[in-house]
Design an enzyme around this catalytic site. Structure first.
Site, PDB file in Angstrom:
ATOM      1  N   GLY A 126       0.806  -1.217   0.000  1.00 53.56           N
ATOM      2  CA  GLY A 126       0.000   0.000   0.000  1.00 53.56           C
ATOM      3  C   GLY A 126       0.839   1.266   0.000  1.00 53.56           C
ATOM      4  O   GLY A 126       1.992   1.277   0.448  1.00 53.56           O
ATOM      5  N   ALA A 170       0.580   3.942   1.794  1.00 54.06           N
ATOM      6  CA  ALA A 170       0.903   4.452   3.133  1.00 54.06           C
ATOM      7  C   ALA A 170       1.590   3.400   3.999  1.00 54.06           C
ATOM      8  O   ALA A 170       1.714   3.563   5.203  1.00 54.06           O
ATOM      9  CB  ALA A 170      -0.365   4.949   3.821  1.00 54.06           C
ATOM     10  N   CYS A 171       2.038   2.315   3.369  1.00 50.94           N
ATOM     11  CA  CYS A 171       2.665   1.220   4.115  1.00 50.94           C
ATOM     12  C   CYS A 171       4.158   1.171   3.824  1.00 50.94           C
ATOM     13  O   CYS A 171       4.587   1.314   2.678  1.00 50.94           O
ATOM     14  CB  CYS A 171       2.023  -0.113   3.724  1.00 50.94           C
ATOM     15  SG  CYS A 171       2.549  -1.475   4.774  1.00 50.94           S
ATOM     16  N   ILE A 172       4.958   0.981   4.871  1.00 49.59           N
ATOM     17  CA  ILE A 172       6.413   0.892   4.695  1.00 49.59           C
ATOM     18  C   ILE A 172       6.954  -0.415   5.264  1.00 49.59           C
ATOM     19  O   ILE A 172       8.136  -0.532   5.576  1.00 49.59           O
ATOM     20  CB  ILE A 172       7.129   2.105   5.340  1.00 49.59           C
ATOM     21  CG1 ILE A 172       6.687   2.299   6.800  1.00 49.59           C
ATOM     22  CG2 ILE A 172       6.879   3.366   4.529  1.00 49.59           C
ATOM     23  CD1 ILE A 172       7.473   3.376   7.536  1.00 49.59           C
TER      24      ILE A 172
END
EC number: 1.7.1.7
Length: 325
Positions: A171, A173-175
């Site tokens: 995603g 906004a995913c790290i």
């Protein structure tokens, strides 16, 4: 196995058999219900709230309410049913979540859909929760995730899951991929393909979709439903205030594992973004449907599953899904 992601794939057209894309049917049966398009806004606090859930349900779209207002979920199910609408909620796997399922059972409040929403869904905790839900609320359609391997899909299906959600960290906004070294970032579409081949039940593609054409690609490689966050962020109906910066309008979007969601900097695998303001969500959904109709016409069909039959070519590879990190 071949490794590729959305930006690496181009679908190969077939002969068109429709006079107009308006003839094309994008509907999908998912669980007990049929929806206008195979798309669901992500069950994130900056994407969905009760007002948007009501609007989506009334207008023929699937939704999954997030799990971050823990004490409001029983009332949410009751309110949706009182309005004559379907109820679709998220749960975790902590002890209090078992109490929630028990309370819903005792009050005979049976949501049509429950999503077990865990970052790493291939675990005994998820398997135990699937079994508990199926025991207490046997009529519920259970979506379990998130996973990234065929083995995980088989295990969750065998435990009783009615669908599995595929995607570990792709995603916007995913790290997770950067913080842990693990995930499906950069090969999310290949993961969908591998998981769908192992599955006997529907797959939800979750994360990594940056363009409307990626919906068609997800269906081609075996998904039945596509969960999308960033493309739905920034609308009038999504939670949060409009922020003005240098004369331009934005809204906040943050990952469910970000410090902004958690309220503390601990095990953080998400980040916060300002995304451009996009206006009405109805316009975005209509454009998604129109683009999907066009895609199906390129596939040489009239219905969604025509996309499964098209050929494809692999053009290149990049780990970051086109994001500027």
């Amino acid at each position: 196995m071949p490794v590729f992601d959305y930006e690496d794939i181009q679908l190969v057209p077939n002969k068109c058999i429709v006079k107009s894309r308006s003839e094309v049917n994008t509907k999908v049966k998912f669980g007990p219900m049929t929806f206008k398009i195979p798309v669901v806004p992500a069950n994130m606090q900056t994407i969905i709230d009760e007002n948007l859930a009501v609007w989506l349900a009334k207008n023929g779209y699937f939704y999954i309410m997030h799990r971050f207002y823990e004490n409001e979920r029983v009332d949410f199910v009751k309110n949706m049913h009182d309005k004559g609408l379907f109820a679709s909620i998220s749960v975790g796997v902590k002890p209090a979540e078992y109490d929630l399922i028990d309370e819903l059972s005792q009050k005979n409040l049976v949501p049509e859909y429950i999503t077990i929403d865990i970052a790493h869904g291939h675990s005994d905790t998820v398997i135990n929760m699937i079994k508990h839900i199926k025991h207490k609320l046997p009529g519920v359609f259970v979506i379990a995730g998130n996973v990234g391997t065929p083995e995980a899909v088989r295990e969750l299906e065998n435990a009783g899951a009615d669908a599995t959600k595929v995607g570990i960290g792709p995603g916007k906004a995913c790290i997770t991929k950067l913080k842990t070294g693990f995930g499906t970032g950069g090969w999310q579409l290949a993961a969908i393909r591998a998981c769908a081949k192992a599955a006997s039940k529907p797959i939800v593609a979750d994360g990594g979709i940056r363009n409307n054409g990626d919906i068609a690609k997800s269906i081609r490689f075996g998904a039945s439903m596509c969960m999308i966050g960033s493309l739905f962020a920034g609308h009038d109906e999504t939670p949060g205030d409009i922020i003005e910066k240098d004369g331009k309008k934005f809204k906040t979007y943050f990952g469910s594992a970000s410090q902004y969601q958690k309220g503390e900097y601990k095990n953080v695998e998400g980040k916060k973004l300002l995304l451009p303001y996009k206006g009405k969500i109805a316009d975005t959904l209509r454009e998604m449907q129109e683009d999907l109709q066009s895609a199906i016409s390129y596939a040489g069909g009239k219905e969604l599953l025509a996309l499964r039959k098209v050929d494809y070519v692999i053009v290149k590879n990049s780990i970051y899904n086109g994001d500027m990190l």
